[in-house]
Scaffold this motif. Structure first.
Motif, PDB file in Angstrom:
ATOM      1  N   ILE A  29       0.869  -1.174   0.000  1.00 28.51           N
ATOM      2  CA  ILE A  29       0.000   0.000   0.000  1.00 28.51           C
ATOM      3  C   ILE A  29       0.902   1.219   0.000  1.00 28.51           C
ATOM      4  O   ILE A  29       1.724   1.390   0.917  1.00 28.51           O
ATOM      5  CB  ILE A  29      -0.927   0.021   1.234  1.00 28.51           C
ATOM      6  N   ILE A  42      -8.743  -1.782   3.738  1.00 30.75           N
ATOM      7  CA  ILE A  42      -8.802  -0.462   3.107  1.00 30.75           C
ATOM      8  C   ILE A  42     -10.202  -0.210   2.557  1.00 30.75           C
ATOM      9  O   ILE A  42     -10.791  -1.071   1.901  1.00 30.75           O
ATOM     10  CB  ILE A  42      -7.792  -0.367   1.948  1.00 30.75           C
ATOM     11  N   SER A  46     -11.117   4.839  -0.821  1.00 29.49           N
ATOM     12  CA  SER A  46      -9.797   5.456  -0.671  1.00 29.49           C
ATOM     13  C   SER A  46      -8.764   4.904  -1.654  1.00 29.49           C
ATOM     14  O   SER A  46      -7.641   5.381  -1.696  1.00 29.49           O
ATOM     15  CB  SER A  46      -9.292   5.290   0.767  1.00 29.49           C
ATOM     16  N   THR A  75      -3.345   4.755  -2.689  1.00 21.80           N
ATOM     17  CA  THR A  75      -4.487   5.465  -2.112  1.00 21.80           C
ATOM     18  C   THR A  75      -4.419   6.942  -2.447  1.00 21.80           C
ATOM     19  O   THR A  75      -3.410   7.447  -2.896  1.00 21.80           O
ATOM     20  CB  THR A  75      -4.546   5.304  -0.578  1.00 21.80           C
TER      21      THR A  75
END
Length: 75
Positions: A29, A42, A46, A75
């Motif tokens: 991520i 998550i 996002s 993100t």
């Protein structure tokens, strides 16, 4: 030696190999490696992009760790 102890030990060794031989890909991520539960937590809203690398490309870049694939989430 007790017969039952050897069988229990063998079962414990087998279970530890099962856990280590996960089918999960590597997850990243925003460039940081994370575990699967973190990646799954998550919020979809996002996520900007998801890139999946698999097969020979994943192994070339990440070695054997990438053999199950790699998922990059931005993100």
């Amino acid at each position: 030696r007790l017969t039952g102890v050897a069988a229990q030990r063998a079962a414990a060794d087998y279970q530890s190999r099962q856990v280590a031989a996960s089918d999960e890909p590597l997850f990243f991520i925003d460039g940081q490696e994370v575990d699967a539960p973190t990646a799954r937590a998550i919020a979809p809203a996002s996520i900007e992009t998801i890139e999946v690398i698999k097969g020979a490309a994943a192994v070339t870049i990440y070695g054997e760790r990438g053999a199950r694939g790699v998922v990059h989430i931005t993100t």
